[in-house]
Design an enzyme around this catalytic site. Sequence first.
Site, PDB file in Angstrom:
ATOM      1  N   SER A 150       0.834  -1.206   0.000  1.00 27.07           N
ATOM      2  CA  SER A 150       0.000   0.000   0.000  1.00 27.07           C
ATOM      3  C   SER A 150       0.867   1.254   0.000  1.00 27.07           C
ATOM      4  CB  SER A 150      -0.957  -0.044   1.193  1.00 27.07           C
ATOM      5  OG  SER A 150      -1.935   0.959   1.082  1.00 27.07           O
ATOM      6  N   ASP A 303      -2.690   6.202  -4.051  1.00 28.05           N
ATOM      7  CA  ASP A 303      -1.509   5.584  -3.447  1.00 28.05           C
ATOM      8  C   ASP A 303      -0.977   4.493  -4.376  1.00 28.05           C
ATOM      9  OD1 ASP A 303      -3.481   3.683  -3.036  1.00 28.05           O
ATOM     10  OD2 ASP A 303      -2.903   3.228  -0.980  1.00 28.05           O
ATOM     11  N   ASP A 307      -5.795   1.810  -4.015  1.00 29.22           N
ATOM     12  CA  ASP A 307      -7.027   1.509  -3.286  1.00 29.22           C
ATOM     13  C   ASP A 307      -7.475   2.708  -2.450  1.00 29.22           C
ATOM     14  OD1 ASP A 307      -5.119   1.330  -1.279  1.00 29.22           O
ATOM     15  OD2 ASP A 307      -5.725  -0.656  -0.575  1.00 29.22           O
TER      16      ASP A 307
END
Length: 578
Positions: A150, A303, A307
Amino acid sequence: MALSPNLQSKINTWLTNDYDASTQAEIRDLLAGNQDEQLSDAFYRNLEFGTGGLRGVMGAGSNRMNRYTLGMATQGLSNYLLQQFPGQEIKVAIAHDSRNNSPEFARIAADIFSANGITVFLFDALRPTPELSFAIRYLGCQSGCVVTASHNPKEYNGFKVYWNDGAQVVAPHDQNIIREVESIQSVQDVKFRPEPARIHMVGAEIDAAYLAQVRQLSINPAAVQRQHDLKIVFTPLHGTGITLVPAALSQLGFDNVHIVEAQATPDGNFPTVLSPNPEEKVAMQMALDQAQHLDADLVLATDPDSDRVGIALKNNAGEWVLINGNQTAALLTHYLLSARKQAGKMTDQDFIVYTIVTSDVLGDIARAQGVQAYQTLTGFKYIAGIIRELEGQQNYIGGGEESYGYMIGDFVRDKDAISACALLAEMAAVAKDQGHSLYQEMVAMYLQYGFYKEHLISITKKGQRGAEEIQEMMRDLRATPPATIAGQPVVELRDYKTGKIKDLRTGLETETGLESSNVLQFILEDGSKISARPSGTEPKIKFYFSVKQPLESAVDFDLADRLAGEKIQTIIEDMRLK
């Protein structure tokens, strides 16, 4: 520090022929340089396979993200899939982001699945995490995984696991997979030798199918057509957003999209930012500067695995301001419900979902629009769980959480920045079509439903003692909850660990109705809410603050915002959380 005999024995195992030459060379370099602290951190434990998968710093060692820790996790997941679906053709989908080693890790996972007789659909290049969630159901897979960490710093990578509905794994599968992974005691148990015929490359077909679903989310295409030249600045922050966000905006009709070229190329070193996190102004600065130069209408940033999305808008003074996750979730909810009602698309079965630490204005909006709102624990796997429970009975419209994640429609079962970018752009176009800005729309929204302001602080305590201090903090809050906070009586205590909600005025107890989670909430007499939520994987505790402030007129918004901020600071000081 000297290495313990147990640690040295573990290191010696990694210096055998079961491990490749480059891994051994990395370890020998650390030994030669007397890097005992680094070696200890790399080997003192096994990288934990949690309920969502793996995440860790890349490098050699049992506590690092590498081909061997990933391999053991993939083998454990393969074993579990073979148990769960005996006699069936088992299929998995695999995607990866722009991080260093992500393509290699995705290929290693594909090789291991194939070696276990599992059919693999491997994306031919980097793709957003939400597209992986979509692909699982589109391709009829029993599971899927994405290689990503992430918005973590560049040193990290990870491996997120999904089940056959496209959502991250939940009970009982999460704990069962963890047991299978932990039962892999040696890399010799991992089948690294692939069966290439079982690995199928996918890409363009999934992109087209996914984008077709995003296009169907549009509620007001006529306004977009009239405002097709809405000036949008977009940055993917060196991540996967570049693959689909421009295409999603284009197919809705937006033809004046400006990409931050210095951040457009996928790059796992994230060279222009300290952290590729759209929550942080420093990461958004290039996009903000470009928007200022162009006199743009909207800034969008995703990002690395796309997401989560951050946005910036011009305020009434013409200054660019970042809109936080609660504000964006409220704007999306307000637009989805009011625009659907205006377009005659609303049904009696519609519902939204938001988490217990997300702004309560989402529930107020839903109630005002006659739509059911459900609250759940933090995490989109819980939002997906409610959708799964109500499938065929009710109609999911959208949902989100304060940490910049939103899910519109149910063709994806995880947070999705691609579809969020498309709808945010449409919202800005509709606002402009009506003669005002999206910022003014936000102020009008708070005037209509009530003004909430939220804030989050994260307290990190180092090492084992730090983790103990956080547990002590939670124990003390449970044992002796404050009677007042910042001069306001605490009227309700919600303990999601015990599942009890206690009205402190009457003594009446009710159930939360949610599964157990180590979260405490204090509700004050004036409606303010304070939530305490420790991390399950690191010595960190988050405190979420939400206050409600009177707002009579749009011209009073800045004053109300300042007063609400001061109220939150008073709460923080009174709780001695600085």
